[in-house]
Design a protein around this motif. Structure first.
Motif, PDB file in Angstrom:
ATOM      1  N   ASP A   1       2.779  -2.015  -0.044  1.00 43.37           N
ATOM      2  CA  ASP A   1       2.542  -2.627   1.264  1.00 43.37           C
ATOM      3  C   ASP A   1       3.120  -1.759   2.388  1.00 43.37           C
ATOM      4  OD1 ASP A   1       1.078  -4.664   0.253  1.00 43.37           O
ATOM      5  OD2 ASP A   1       2.591  -6.227   0.499  1.00 43.37           O
TER       6      ASP A   1
ATOM      7  N   HIS B   1       5.032  -3.269  -5.704  1.00 44.68           N
ATOM      8  CA  HIS B   1       4.215  -3.994  -4.728  1.00 44.68           C
ATOM      9  C   HIS B   1       4.732  -3.781  -3.305  1.00 44.68           C
ATOM     10  CE1 HIS B   1       3.366  -7.873  -2.492  1.00 44.68           C
ATOM     11  NE2 HIS B   1       2.250  -7.178  -2.462  1.00 44.68           N
TER      12      HIS B   1
ATOM     13  N   HIS C   1      -3.112  -8.245  -5.274  1.00 45.66           N
ATOM     14  CA  HIS C   1      -1.670  -8.001  -5.424  1.00 45.66           C
ATOM     15  C   HIS C   1      -0.951  -9.040  -6.268  1.00 45.66           C
ATOM     16  CE1 HIS C   1      -1.251  -4.900  -1.964  1.00 45.66           C
ATOM     17  NE2 HIS C   1      -2.128  -4.571  -2.899  1.00 45.66           N
TER      18      HIS C   1
ATOM     19  N   GLU D   1      -5.201  -6.065  -0.078  1.00 42.79           N
ATOM     20  CA  GLU D   1      -4.255  -7.083  -0.563  1.00 42.79           C
ATOM     21  C   GLU D   1      -4.789  -7.970  -1.691  1.00 42.79           C
ATOM     22  OE1 GLU D   1      -1.197  -7.851  -0.054  1.00 42.79           O
ATOM     23  OE2 GLU D   1      -0.644  -6.716   1.728  1.00 42.79           O
TER      24      GLU D   1
HETATM   25 FE   LIG Z   1       0.628  -7.127  -0.887  1.00 35.82          FE
END
Ligand SMILES: [Fe+2]
Length: 333
Positions: free
Chosen positions: A267, A263, A177, A174
């Motif tokens: 995820d 994005h 991001h 993460e």
């Molecule tokens: Fe993310």
């Protein structure tokens, strides 16, 4: 010493209380809707104010001008309506998996509450603006960049090796991001420099500092907050219409939406929404008080998200407020 009413009973969380047309009130709980007449609602309010107190059933009955048997009947009626529960009906411990089942049951009510802010309706009904859309994106950029302040902290505070590893893996996936949001903001006409050097709104900082607080307190409290945030992004069907509607209404270039989809898809690909279950799978037994504490963190996060949205609408709603917010400058300030 006599047992207090609060030791015997608990009041369930009410998400919404709407007055009914004729008379009475409709209460929304995570798993049901309860309709009460005006008098019943009045009694319910009086009892629910007193349950967390230190008075005994006898004292509360006297305060409400009824005898103990009458209060007992009222509590039993509220219990069968699902508004009140007996403390001794709560299991002393939960397994991690049981807590996850409970969380899944409550999460939709939490998300409803978080997104009940008028900002969302305003944006999708055309009463928002490109400025407000961009402001929200700037704050999302800051929140995501600030993950670098709370995610490694959560690894540090995790005691259990397996959980520490899972938190570290999540962080590794993460940490960068925020670049997706920077890319989207550039497509909306903001310079990279102005975004990178900008200052987040106080409530954006509060949100990430709340995550730091959770990380220090209990790794499962942190993990539930993280799961709530992931829960806001897993459902393609739920988030696509927002971006598509905004793009149409506020003339947003496709290049400003594409990084956001990229994005969200990433995820989903990482399966971050399964992380909380994986973590709880490592926990055999959680005492009821700790489970309550963890769930309370999840709900507090919802309140932070609501306040965050509110501060975004207020700040970016004022045309003269600088955007992005520049850092303090000796020359300008
Ligand atoms: Fe993310």
């Amino acid at each position: 010493m006599a047992t207090t009413l609060g030791q015997e009973f608990g009041i369930r969380r009410v998400y919404d209380a709407t007055p009914k047309k004729g008379a009475g009130v409709s209460l929304r709980l995570s798993d049901r809707q309860v309709e009460l007449g005006t008098r019943e609602f009045d009694l319910y309010e009086k009892v629910s104010e007193r349950v967390p107190g230190i008075r005994s059933q006898k004292e509360v009955a006297a305060e409400l001008g009824m005898d103990q048997a009458g209060l007992g009947r009222l509590l039993a009626a509220l219990q069968s309506a699902g508004l009140v529960y007996r403390a001794d009906a709560v299991p002393a411990t939960l397994s991690g998996i049981e807590l996850h089942t409970l969380f899944n049951k409550i999460l939709p009510s939490w998300l409803d509450e978080a997104f009940s802010h008028p900002f969302w309706e305003r944006m999708t009904s055309g009463k928002g603006s490109r400025r407000m859309y961009s402001g929200w994106l700037i704050e999302l950029y800051h929140y995501t960049r600030n993950a670098n302040r709370h995610m490694p902290l959560s690894c540090a505070y995790a005691h259990e090796k397996a959980i520490k590893n899972m938190r570290a893996k999540h962080y590794a996936e993460e940490w960068n991001h925020y670049h997706y949001f920077l890319k989207a903001l550039k497509a909306l006409g903001f310079s990279e420099d102005s975004v990178i050097k900008s200052v987040p709104l106080p409530m954006s900082l509060a949100l990430s500092n709340f995550m730091r607080q959770a990380a220090r307190d209990d790794i499962l409290a942190y993990s539930i907050c993280s799961a709530v945030l992931e829960g806001t992004t897993v459902d393609r069907g739920a988030y696509n219409p927002y971006y598509e509607t905004c793009a149409k209404l506020y003339d947003l270039p496709a290049e400003s939406i594409a990084p956001i989809y990229a994005h969200l898809d990433l995820d989903v690909q990482y399966q971050h929404s399964d992380l909380f279950l994986d973590i709880l799978g490592k926990v055999d037994s959680i005492p009821a008080a700790r489970a309550g504490h963890i769930l309370d963190y999840g709900h507090q996060l919802i309140e932070h998200i609501w306040l965050w949205t509110d501060s975004i609408e207020k700040y970016y709603g004022v045309e003269s407020n600088p955007m992005p917010r520049p850092a303090f400058s000796k020359l300008l300030d």
